[in-house]
Design an enzyme around this catalytic site. Structure first.
Site, PDB file in Angstrom:
ATOM      1  N   GLY B 196       0.808  -1.220   0.000  1.00 37.90           N
ATOM      2  CA  GLY B 196       0.000   0.000   0.000  1.00 37.90           C
ATOM      3  C   GLY B 196       0.832   1.256   0.000  1.00 37.90           C
ATOM      4  N   LEU B 222      -3.450  -5.801  -6.707  1.00 37.64           N
ATOM      5  CA  LEU B 222      -2.383  -4.839  -6.451  1.00 37.64           C
ATOM      6  C   LEU B 222      -1.335  -5.426  -5.512  1.00 37.64           C
ATOM      7  CD1 LEU B 222      -1.466  -1.904  -6.752  1.00 37.64           C
ATOM      8  CD2 LEU B 222      -2.713  -1.429  -4.646  1.00 37.64           C
ATOM      9  N   ASP B 223      -0.087  -5.277  -5.851  1.00 35.44           N
ATOM     10  CA  ASP B 223       1.039  -5.718  -5.021  1.00 35.44           C
ATOM     11  C   ASP B 223       1.061  -7.228  -4.808  1.00 35.44           C
ATOM     12  OD1 ASP B 223       1.505  -3.027  -4.849  1.00 35.44           O
ATOM     13  OD2 ASP B 223       0.859  -2.827  -2.785  1.00 35.44           O
ATOM     14  N   GLU B 224       0.286  -7.960  -5.604  1.00 40.27           N
ATOM     15  CA  GLU B 224       0.218  -9.404  -5.408  1.00 40.27           C
ATOM     16  C   GLU B 224       0.747 -10.195  -6.601  1.00 40.27           C
ATOM     17  OE1 GLU B 224      -0.763 -11.249  -2.769  1.00 40.27           O
ATOM     18  OE2 GLU B 224      -1.166  -9.493  -1.531  1.00 40.27           O
TER      19      GLU B 224
ATOM     20  N   ARG D 206       3.886 -17.190  -1.174  1.00 39.91           N
ATOM     21  CA  ARG D 206       3.903 -15.880  -1.837  1.00 39.91           C
ATOM     22  C   ARG D 206       4.947 -15.812  -2.959  1.00 39.91           C
ATOM     23  NH1 ARG D 206       3.613 -12.578  -4.668  1.00 39.91           N
ATOM     24  NH2 ARG D 206       3.372 -10.329  -4.451  1.00 39.91           N
TER      25      ARG D 206
END
Lengths: 279, 279, 279, 279
Positions: B196, B222-224, D206
């Site tokens: 974020g 987002l950001d993944e 991840r």
């Protein structure tokens, strides 16, 4: 299903990978991981293949591989997991301790059969961890006598590797020849910087901002053997020789243990005065 | 003799490497370097093969490879060296400059066709280096309008990749879908830490001793997206937010450029939400 | 309120810090950050003090400090933020570009007044970024002639530092004396390893697993000046000389720019053949 | 001549360094090394001074310092070198072993008085190295009962610090309060990434390219205490969870031991939820 690690080196030519993998497929071996490297200037081919298959012994497979490869091919089929090692030390504990702790908790990837030291300092600790300690002083002995004593002890064991864990005596060409390709040393500098004695004092005098350590196979030429791993760490003007030695020890043990892990997993080829490391 | 990079991914099964290398040997291709990886839990096979051979076009080779591989196989034969890219920026210069400098001196491994910015700040510098700059403000526009404008510009060029070099607008799912697998972003934190906004302020508030950056492919989340490269650097109590931002910029450009180099050399596979990087 | 950086070096003795800080307190200066180091073997004291205060000129403060310090004390009061530099290059762009980009975006902490090159390759790029480029060939010139030409150009500017950004000519003792303590060089190896020519070829031949770079002040003895910063990066058997050079360039620019940042912020003292760096 | 380390923290104001150093000079103390930091947003001043002098006890010096400092000043004069610690473990050996080895060879900078474990696995090794091992199972006990048992043991010793060397139970707010500022934990991730359970599995899922570890003081909020040290190491697609755990252990022990060294040398201040570390 068994696991098998195959190491092959030979003159490079077209079709090597096909030939090798065809033999493996014929024998119903499944490739899990494969690494290959061609040293183009020297026309040399190296591969490491991890595979699984059903087999009782590997002689036939080795024969088949050799039939399909150039005449100078070296084929090494490795089934046993655990290497056997003998460790040589002088007075510093840090590398030995790291090895013996991992040995104790079965995470070394090898089995320490014995420790040989030219001082008595490390006997107590070694024996506490259940490993036999042999004391061979170099004092009042000719080098050949000293080394004969050491060889006598080593030869009681069927060691795959000799690990010089801060063993501070220079080994003779004869000794090295007897264990060619089997002696691993940790050098307390980032080679080729600070060859020779007192590297940390040299580093201090020069005012470097980084120190390092080098793990290498031992050859006739001191500090000139094939390098396996190196690491460095930052130092600054606050570091005297003592502080550099302290920081250096942390790097030395890291570098040595990383090299041993790679060797014990059969990931290191010697190629002239260099190594190929399939991480 | 031409150079060819072959990327193959498919369901894993016994004999894949043999099948592939046999086809190559039949066509007299010589393997220079080969990497393979099996994602065992997902039974997925990936390989990157660099080889040399004599050929005019590669359609027949591709066909032959597909015949010898599982039905789901993707085979990518890459002959042209230079990728074409469009770069998107906002106001920060550091990543853009690194890209344009390497572009200028032909060491990027790709050709920058255009830069698109939602501010005018970077026009002067971009144009000095001879690259066209397109300004598309997001102000007073709906996101779809803004993105349509950008797409219009992008679609003038036949770009292999869109590089978000500190482009500070979040792209819609629709936009991302149009360029699936082709958008590379640099995120100013060590993901998944500090997802974020204002990651350096977050890092400062938390009192971390390391900051980092992450290059990743952009997906809907987002950001993944799949991470390509990450690096970190040490900070300490002397670092305020400003100093963290400054140190972070050095890491950001390093991480992004390293990712781009790997992508432009066809060393990166996407495997679900992860990447396989054959360094 | 103005900002002032105070650098003091002198023979060490009891009470130095008290004496210095008392003078500052008397003049109502507030210490923001203070670093001190005592080189005990050489009985030398060094301090860097960043402070704020109200003043028009600093002569009186300097006098007061000198009155309260040993006779050999050097006191340097630095108010102007921006250093002026001249950059010397040969043909490689990577260090120059990094400097010029930061200069362009005002994040260098210094102002580039001119670039001098012994080839023409880098003129175009330099001029695009608005910096004057002076070409002085070394061909068909005696070294003294060549250096006189360079000095002539340098002396047009009031430069605080000369930055050798991959300037591949060895400077004479006379030249170095003229700019003592003001010449910063980037050496393309991890000194003292690989002194001299072709360090990356030397590194390749030796089979090292790490390469590095060194930023240092230039003294009479080539590659022997006080080291400011060093970094290393890992290489492996896949790296030929060309790949080492490429990886080395990334380290070189990182090391040089880090050194320049430290110098431009007045964080570096020379202490004999070493540096003290107050990061 | 004795050595003395002085730690002072208080509200920032003009003249603090002068006041402190004047008191030291009056008492004929010689400053060897001095570090100071001002947290400007919070107007907080911190200093660490290492000095030498002649003294029998330090009460008078402390009084004099307090007289010359703001009312909220904390002054800590540290003469004894060796800290006393108790180590808490569960089943993993790597951090404990590193501590006990350094303890054995007198390079820890502290003295291990006892090890407490909620399993029996590490008793044998601990006792081999001559350290008492106390077993307190958490099974069939309320948390308060479990912690009371542990406190009972801890309170037999006069420990300066409790080291959680992979102690896998969460301590209650009450327990933490009893040893406020004295409990050091090693967390097996690069905080704030992967807070909570199974960080290596989270990291694997991840697809990160870096893993890390964090040493921190323990406060009420799990994984939220002031961070002392962090390090990271690169991983790639070849790393499954098992390999990440293995690589992680090397980082964990490095991070924890580095933190302990800093703490035992009195180089760490807690400042709210952050630390100031005078390396």
């Amino acid at each position: 299903m068994n696991e098998l690690t195959i190491l092959i080196s030979c003159t490079d030519q077209v079709g090597l990978v096909t030939n090798i993998t065809r033999v493996l497929a014929t024998h119903q071996f499944n490739i899990i991981a494969m690494r290959e490297f061609v040293d183009e200037p020297n026309k040399a081919f190296f591969t490491r293949i991890a595979c699984t298959g059903v087999f009782e012994e590997t002689d036939e497979l080795k024969e088949k591989l050799l039939e399909n490869l150039p005449n100078d091919a070296k084929v090494n089929l490795i089934t046993k997991k655990e290497k056997q090692i003998v460790v040589l030390v002088t007075r510093e504990y840090h590398c030995l301790a790291e090895i013996l702790i991992k040995n104790q908790f079965k995470t070394l990837g090898a089995n320490v059969m014995a420790v040989i030291g030219n001082y008595e300092e490390l006997r107590g600790f070694t024996e506490k961890l259940g490993i036999p300690y042999f004391y061979v002083s170099h004092v009042d002995k000719e080098k050949s006598q000293f080394e004969d004593k050491i060889k006598e002890i080593i030869n009681q064991f069927d060691a795959d590797y000799l690990v010089l864990a801060k063993f501070m005596r220079i080994l003779s060409a004869d000794f090295v020849k007897d264990y060619a390709g089997k002696i691993v040393n940790i050098h307390h500098s980032f080679l080729p910087a600070f060859i020779g004695a007192n590297p940390y004092r040299q580093a201090f005098e020069r005012g470097v901002k980084i120190i390092g350590a080098t793990a290498h196979f031992v050859t006739n030429n001191l500090d000139e053997g094939p390098i396996i791993t190196q690491h460095t760490t930052h130092v600054d003007h606050n570091f005297g020789v003592k502080e550099m030695v302290r920081a250096g020890k942390e790097i030395e043990k890291k570098v040595l243990l990383e090299a041993l892990e790679l060797i014990f997993e059969d990931r290191v080829f010697v190629n002239g005065n260099k190594t190929i490391v399939f991480k």
